[in-house]
Structure formats: structure tokens, C-alpha cells
Design a protein around this motif. Structure first.
Motif, PDB file in Angstrom:
ATOM      1  N   SER A 193      38.323 -37.991 -25.774  1.00 52.60           N
ATOM      2  CA  SER A 193      37.885 -39.309 -27.345  1.00 52.60           C
ATOM      3  C   SER A 193      38.619 -38.041 -28.056  1.00 52.60           C
ATOM      4  N   LEU A 194      38.388 -37.021 -28.658  1.00 48.28           N
ATOM      5  CA  LEU A 194      37.692 -35.610 -29.432  1.00 48.28           C
ATOM      6  C   LEU A 194      38.786 -34.931 -29.178  1.00 48.28           C
ATOM      7  N   SER A 195      39.734 -35.031 -28.233  1.00 45.30           N
ATOM      8  CA  SER A 195      40.872 -33.894 -28.783  1.00 45.30           C
ATOM      9  C   SER A 195      41.946 -34.992 -28.858  1.00 45.30           C
ATOM     10  N   VAL A 196      42.040 -36.705 -29.225  1.00 47.53           N
ATOM     11  CA  VAL A 196      42.870 -37.094 -29.822  1.00 47.53           C
ATOM     12  C   VAL A 196      42.272 -37.313 -31.156  1.00 47.53           C
ATOM     13  N   SER A 197      41.189 -37.893 -31.279  1.00 45.86           N
ATOM     14  CA  SER A 197      40.581 -37.453 -32.941  1.00 45.86           C
ATOM     15  C   SER A 197      40.808 -36.958 -34.377  1.00 45.86           C
ATOM     16  N   ALA A 198      41.026 -35.350 -32.968  1.00 45.46           N
ATOM     17  CA  ALA A 198      41.860 -34.155 -33.986  1.00 45.46           C
ATOM     18  C   ALA A 198      42.977 -34.427 -34.419  1.00 45.46           C
ATOM     19  N   LYS A 199      44.089 -34.926 -32.618  1.00 44.98           N
ATOM     20  CA  LYS A 199      45.014 -34.594 -33.684  1.00 44.98           C
ATOM     21  C   LYS A 199      45.572 -35.219 -34.773  1.00 44.98           C
ATOM     22  N   LEU A 200      44.696 -36.635 -35.036  1.00 46.05           N
ATOM     23  CA  LEU A 200      45.504 -37.584 -36.404  1.00 46.05           C
ATOM     24  C   LEU A 200      44.818 -36.174 -36.976  1.00 46.05           C
ATOM     25  N   LEU A 201      44.678 -35.629 -37.290  1.00 53.23           N
ATOM     26  CA  LEU A 201      43.496 -35.015 -38.777  1.00 53.23           C
ATOM     27  C   LEU A 201      44.923 -33.456 -38.643  1.00 53.23           C
ATOM     28  N   GLY A 202      45.804 -33.031 -37.192  1.00 52.43           N
ATOM     29  CA  GLY A 202      45.958 -32.297 -37.056  1.00 52.43           C
ATOM     30  C   GLY A 202      45.312 -30.961 -36.636  1.00 52.43           C
ATOM     31  N   TRP A 203      44.432 -31.057 -36.203  1.00 51.84           N
ATOM     32  CA  TRP A 203      43.477 -30.017 -36.153  1.00 51.84           C
ATOM     33  C   TRP A 203      43.747 -29.760 -34.667  1.00 51.84           C
ATOM     34  N   THR A 204      43.052 -28.806 -34.093  1.00 54.66           N
ATOM     35  CA  THR A 204      42.841 -28.485 -32.623  1.00 54.66           C
ATOM     36  C   THR A 204      42.315 -27.694 -32.428  1.00 54.66           C
ATOM     37  N   LEU A 205      41.508 -29.012 -30.567  1.00 50.87           N
ATOM     38  CA  LEU A 205      40.388 -28.081 -30.139  1.00 50.87           C
ATOM     39  C   LEU A 205      40.224 -27.489 -28.982  1.00 50.87           C
ATOM     40  N   THR A 206      39.015 -26.624 -29.067  1.00 52.04           N
ATOM     41  CA  THR A 206      38.957 -25.191 -28.543  1.00 52.04           C
ATOM     42  C   THR A 206      37.612 -25.315 -27.332  1.00 52.04           C
ATOM     43  N   ARG A 207      38.048 -25.806 -25.743  1.00 54.58           N
ATOM     44  CA  ARG A 207      36.803 -25.092 -25.354  1.00 54.58           C
ATOM     45  C   ARG A 207      36.640 -23.540 -25.100  1.00 54.58           C
ATOM     46  N   LEU A 208      35.074 -22.950 -25.335  1.00 53.42           N
ATOM     47  CA  LEU A 208      35.258 -21.838 -25.237  1.00 53.42           C
ATOM     48  C   LEU A 208      34.717 -22.088 -23.947  1.00 53.42           C
ATOM     49  N   ASP A 209      35.320 -20.912 -23.558  1.00 59.53           N
ATOM     50  CA  ASP A 209      35.093 -21.028 -21.362  1.00 59.53           C
ATOM     51  C   ASP A 209      34.451 -19.579 -21.074  1.00 59.53           C
ATOM     52  N   ASP A 210      34.060 -19.085 -21.729  1.00 60.02           N
ATOM     53  CA  ASP A 210      33.359 -17.687 -21.462  1.00 60.02           C
ATOM     54  C   ASP A 210      31.895 -17.572 -22.176  1.00 60.02           C
ATOM     55  N   ILE A 211      31.221 -18.324 -22.558  1.00 61.22           N
ATOM     56  CA  ILE A 211      30.364 -19.526 -22.236  1.00 61.22           C
ATOM     57  C   ILE A 211      29.384 -19.581 -22.111  1.00 61.22           C
ATOM     58  N   SER A 212      27.696 -19.643 -21.750  1.00 68.39           N
ATOM     59  CA  SER A 212      27.102 -20.062 -20.665  1.00 68.39           C
ATOM     60  C   SER A 212      26.524 -21.324 -21.625  1.00 68.39           C
ATOM     61  N   ASP A 213      26.188 -22.099 -20.398  1.00 71.96           N
ATOM     62  CA  ASP A 213      25.234 -23.283 -20.795  1.00 71.96           C
ATOM     63  C   ASP A 213      23.866 -23.264 -21.475  1.00 71.96           C
ATOM     64  N   ALA A 214      23.148 -21.941 -21.003  1.00 72.54           N
ATOM     65  CA  ALA A 214      22.253 -21.619 -21.724  1.00 72.54           C
ATOM     66  C   ALA A 214      22.241 -21.126 -23.499  1.00 72.54           C
ATOM     67  N   ASP A 215      23.465 -20.464 -23.708  1.00 75.25           N
ATOM     68  CA  ASP A 215      23.999 -19.993 -24.564  1.00 75.25           C
ATOM     69  C   ASP A 215      24.730 -21.323 -26.111  1.00 75.25           C
ATOM     70  N   ILE A 216      24.614 -22.471 -24.926  1.00 74.66           N
ATOM     71  CA  ILE A 216      25.223 -22.858 -25.681  1.00 74.66           C
ATOM     72  C   ILE A 216      24.042 -24.408 -25.995  1.00 74.66           C
ATOM     73  N   ALA A 217      22.805 -24.053 -25.386  1.00 73.27           N
ATOM     74  CA  ALA A 217      21.741 -25.014 -25.351  1.00 73.27           C
ATOM     75  C   ALA A 217      20.706 -24.281 -26.462  1.00 73.27           C
ATOM     76  N   SER A 218      20.883 -23.158 -26.468  1.00 73.67           N
ATOM     77  CA  SER A 218      20.273 -22.529 -27.529  1.00 73.67           C
ATOM     78  C   SER A 218      20.538 -22.707 -29.131  1.00 73.67           C
ATOM     79  N   ILE A 219      22.387 -23.070 -29.012  1.00 73.50           N
ATOM     80  CA  ILE A 219      22.967 -22.994 -30.491  1.00 73.50           C
ATOM     81  C   ILE A 219      22.853 -24.202 -30.720  1.00 73.50           C
ATOM     82  N   LEU A 220      22.725 -25.321 -29.594  1.00 67.95           N
ATOM     83  CA  LEU A 220      22.164 -27.130 -30.279  1.00 67.95           C
ATOM     84  C   LEU A 220      20.705 -27.211 -29.950  1.00 67.95           C
TER      85      LEU A 220
END
Length: 517
Positions: A193-220
Motif C-alpha cells: 500500500s505504501l509502495s503504490v502510494s509512493a509511486k503516485l509521487l514519483g518516490w521509491t520505497l526501499t526496505r533496509l535489509d541489513d538492519i536488526s529489529d532491535a535497531d528499528i525498535a530503537s529508532i522508533l
């Protein structure tokens, strides 16, 4: 095999539905503990976003084209969030009303939460970088942290981060032990859903695939346990950008600049909770470090002209009843729907294939077909499935006819005796390369396989809607009954999600109203 993988395999086997027994759940709806579908943080500065309902959006068939990039401003950020995670409409019947969101969700329970990490942005947080929580109920933002950072200099101008998390309790309240499956399907729905919405704006959505869940939790800020009543676990972190970026972007500078404690206390969603230890165990087991998958090109598909994108996004619905009298579709419609998910949706190699029960498609024999989404799995699938299957090529590339017969009763029985699986034009099961993927990439891959299925589901919803058809995801199915029908005798391949497409029956008793009025 390590303990994490053992936990994954145990969870998956334990939470299968069968003719003899469904996966454990409470067995009834405890309305006194029904979770609040809206997360908010008390004690935060709030910001109302401008509605994007009057914004012009590209025609849906243009979304695979290179569209000009919108600047990162409050209005474009607002549109991204509204047309992905926001409310699409309000429904009401017999005095009750409920919200329907742009992103599909099992049981409309919505376990997924959205966060953005922004550079200084006029009208949002002018002078500092910031972390916000998105509140879809009122289409607003809650400020959790503000800080100074030079991290943004490492990204293209106009880039920011977006994070997704999940609250398993919202699904477990209804579905019990099987809920973790649905939580991750919904994360996949949200991703696409986010990927499609980003395309409306000419944006790309790139998932970071070398980050741990713990680091994501820390950032959020999810690791600050004193701010939460119910556990909320990290899922994904994306870079949203006007151009392609490296999925292995270094976040050390950002993490170093974040404050230790964020603002706001998360609201309590239920007065009480039923504990499901098996879900806690699978959450812990799959929170291990992720291993990057092999990349794949995202190919463009030529489509015939359709309606404006926002109209399709806002009219996506989960249909509860298929009209079997009018559900016949054309060959062209069938091909269009399948082609929309033929290639990678996330720039990684596909691991999921579609086993299709064709009921009412012009110029197609009723029967069982398989749509191969990764040619590398074809030989293994032929070896594992029934030898009697014909594997006859069809007109559509990578679609193979396996067996001719009326599968309406079988598809209904497999889908927990639901008529929607048999009364539409076709239904399907998403068959994942399972045990080898887990062995190669570890326990975190279990979530990712469901994310891929959820992305496929969200795209099928939108593609069906664009053609004037209806779609519905089916999470209740008898796992090994489907495996048995295919001749599968081990866990090399496993069904993770079902879906059906046809023409929905419109219940005139249910009225609809626009969102945010």
C-alpha cells in the motif's frame, strides 16, 4: 537446526487449521477486551495534516512508468500517508459504524502502526530532525522526538525514513495462536500500500535489509518499555526517496543523534489481555538479524487505461459475498490480474507461487493451475507435486494447467467452508518455497515470506478494483488439506495465504460515507 528455526517450524505446524481441529483461539469474541484499533501517544505535540482527497493523482496504469518526483513538503507527506495507511471510507449498518482503511487487514483489526523519521521540514518541524507517529483516525502526526543530525547528508535530497511496527494482540484477540500469521500478512499489505502510494509521487520505497529489529525498535522508540502497555514489535524500516538508494545504508549517525527517551505514553488498547505464550515465542524467534535476499529487477507491465489512482485506492474493499451468477470474467481480465503480480514487487527474488482454482474464466477450462513466479523453483515443484499433473503451458507465460475438473467444492472446503472461495471467477493459494528459504536465511525469513504474500494480496485487491472486479483475502484455510490436494508431503513448500477474485455482492443495508468528513 538452531533453536530459533525450531520455534518457527513448531509454530507453523501448531497453528495449522485441519478438518479435525482449528488452531487454538479463545473460541468466542470477548467484547470486554476488544483492542482499540487506534494507537495514540498521550502528552505529545500533535500536528493535523492537510487532506489529499482533492489532489490529482496519475491514472493507475501509469504507476509502472517513471513519474516526476514531488518535492518533500507537508502536503506530499500527507498524501503518501493518507493514500496508504489512512481511512478510505466509513461504513455503517444497523446503527453501527466502522472505518475501512486503504491497506487491507485481517478482520479489519489493523495491527500495523506507522512512523516517519524526517529531516527538518517546513510546517512539520522546521529546524530539527524528528520522529513522528502517524494517527490515521484523524490523519495527523504525533511528535515523539526532535534532534539535530547530519545523517540526511548521506541521502538524496528529499529523502526520509518510514517505519512499520505491529501489535499482535489486536489480531490475537480474535484469532488466538494463528494471529502472528495475520499480523505479518497485514504488514505485507501495508508495505505494498505504501509502495503504490509512493509511486503516485514519483518516490521509491526501499526496505533496509541489513538492519536488526532491535535497531528499528530503537529508532522508533519501541524499546522504551515503560511507555507501553501492550507489546509493539518492529517490522520494517524504509528509505523513501525521489531516487533509488542502497538497501544497506549506514544508520549509525542517525542512531547516535537520537534522544534516549521519547515523548509520549502509548494509550492502553485493552483493559485486559489473553496471554498467548506461543506468539511471544515466535515474536522472539523471528526478531533475529535478517539476511539480505538475492535481488531481482522490478519489471514494468504495460496496462490498458484505467481510472485515477486515488479512486482505485479509496475504493478497495474486502468482499464478504461473491455473486456467482455474475462472476464470469474475461481471459484478458484474468491475465491482467495475474500479470500484476508476475514479477517482483520488492526488488528481491520471488519465493511465492500461485496455485489457482479457475471457476469462471472465459476460454479457460475449469480446473487447477499454477502460476510460477520464480523459474528456479519449477523443477522442485514438479518433483514435489503429483506426478499425474499435466503441466500444460497456457497462453499466459508461466501459467501451467495441472488438472481439469470442477474444484468449487474443494476450494470452498479448503477455505473453511467459505462460499467466497467457490463463487468467484477464481481463487488461489499462495505457495511459498518454505523450508529451504528458512534454512538459507534464518528465522526472520518466516515473517518476510508472509510479507511477500501480503504484498501480493494488496496488489491483487487493487488490480481487481481497477478492472471493476472484487477481491478478498482468505486467512482461514485448512493448510494440509490444500497440501494434500497438490500432492505435497513435506514442508519444502507451504501455503501461506488464500485469495479470491470475482464480482462482489453489494449489500444495500450497508451505507458508505467519505473519510474525514
Amino acid at each position: 537446526m538452531n533453536n530459533y528455526l525450531q520455534t518457527v517450524f513448531h509454530y507453523h505446524e501448531t497453528t495449522k487449521h485441519s478438518q479435525q481441529k482449528y488452531a487454538n483461539s479463545l473460541g468466542y469474541m470477548d467484547w470486554s477486551t476488544q483492542p482499540n484499533p487506534w494507537r495514540d501517544y498521550k502528552g505529545t505535540k500533535t500536528l493535523q495534516l492537510p487532506l489529499a482527497l482533492k489532489n490529482n493523482t496519475p491514472p493507475y496504469h501509469f504507476l509502472n512508468s517513471d513519474l516526476p518526483s514531488a518535492p518533500l513538503v507537508k502536503e506530499s507527506l500527507s498524501q503518501l500517508l493518507q493514500f496508504s495507511m489512512g481511512i478510505a471510507a466509513y461504513k455503517s449498518s444497523d446503527g453501527a459504524s466502522w472505518a475501512v482503511r486503504c491497506n487491507a487487514s485481517s478482520g479489519n483489526l489493523h495491527p500495523t502502526e506507522t512512523y516517519v523519521v524526517l529531516p527538518p521540514l517546513e510546517g512539520i518541524e522546521d529546524a530539527k530532525s524528528s520522529v513522528f507517529h502517524y494517527t490515521p483516525k484523524n490523519h495527523g502526526l504525533e511528535l515523539l522526538a526532535s534532534f539535530e543530525s547530519s545523517f540526511w547528508e548521506s541521502l538524496p535530497s528529499g529523502s526520509f525514513l518510514l517505519g512499520l511496527s505491529s501489535i499482535s494482540w489486536r489480531e490475537a484477540w480474535k484469532y488466538g495462536e494463528r494471529a502472528f500469521r495475520y499480523v505479518n500478512l497485514d504488514a505485507g499489505h501495508a508495505w505494498q500500500s505504501l509502495s503504490v502510494s509512493a509511486k503516485l509521487l514519483g518516490w521509491t520505497l526501499t526496505r533496509l535489509d541489513d538492519i536488526s529489529d532491535a535497531d528499528i525498535a530503537s529508532i522508533l522508540g519501541l524499546n522504551q518499555e515503560s511507555r507501553f502497555f501492550e507489546y509493539e514489535h518492529a517490522d520494517m524500516l524504509f528509505i523513501v526517496s525521489p531516487q533509488s538508494v542502497d538497501a544497506k545504508t549506514n544508520l549509525d549517525q542517525l542512531v547516535e543523534n537520537l534522544p534516549l527517551v521519547y515523548e509520549g505514553i502509548a494509550n492502553k488498547l485493552s483493559p485486559d489481555m489473553q496471554e498467548w505464550s506461543i506468539i511471544e515465542n515466535i515474536e522472539d524467534a523471528t526478531a533475529v538479524i535478517q539476511l539480505a535476499q538475492k535481488s531481482s529487477l522490478i519489471k514494468t507491465i504495460q496496462k490498458k487505461p484505467t481510472r485515477e489512482s486515488k479512486e482505485i485506492i479509496l475504493n478497495r474493499r474486502s468482499i464478504h459475498v461473491m455473486d456467482k451468477v455474475t462472476s464470469l470474467i474475461t481471459k484478458e481480465q484474468f491475465h491482467t490480474v495475474l500479470n500484476s503480480v508476475a514479477h517482483s514487487l520488492d526488488a528481491k527474488q520471488n519465493a511465492v507461487h500461485l496455485c489457482i482454482f479457475v471457476h469462471q474464466v472465459e476460454d479457460y477450462k475449469s480446473g487447477l493451475y499454477i502460476f510460477i513466479r520464480n523459474e528456479n523453483d519449477k523443477a522442485s515443484l514438479k518433483n514435489e507435486m503429483y506426478n499425474a499433473f499435466s503441466w500444460e503451458k497456457s497462453e499466459l507465460e508461466n501459467l501451467y494447467f495441472l488438472e481439469q475438473r470442477d474444484f468449487r467444492l474443494a476450494s470452498k472446503s479448503i477455505s473453511c467452508n467459505q462460499d467466497i472461495a467457490s463463487d468467484g471467477a477464481f481463487s488461489l493459494g499462495m505457495l511459498a518455497n518454505f523450508s529451504q528459504q528458512l534454512q538459507d536465511y534464518g528465522a526472520h525469513r518466516y515473517k518476510e515470506l508472509y510479507w511477500e504474500c501480503g504484498m501480493i494480496g494488496q496488489e491483487l485487491y487493487l488490480e481487481a478494483t481497477s478492472l471493476g472486479l472484487s477481491g478478498t483475502g482468505i486467512g482461514c484455510y485448512l493448510d494440509d488439506m490444500m497440501h494434500g490436494l497438490l500432492g505435497l508431503k513435506n514442508n519444502k513448500f507451504q501455503i501461506l495465504y488464500h485469495f479470491t477474485v470475482g464480482r462482489g455482492y453489494v449489500d444495500s443495508r450497508i451505507t458508505s460515507a467519505p473519510p474525514y468528513e
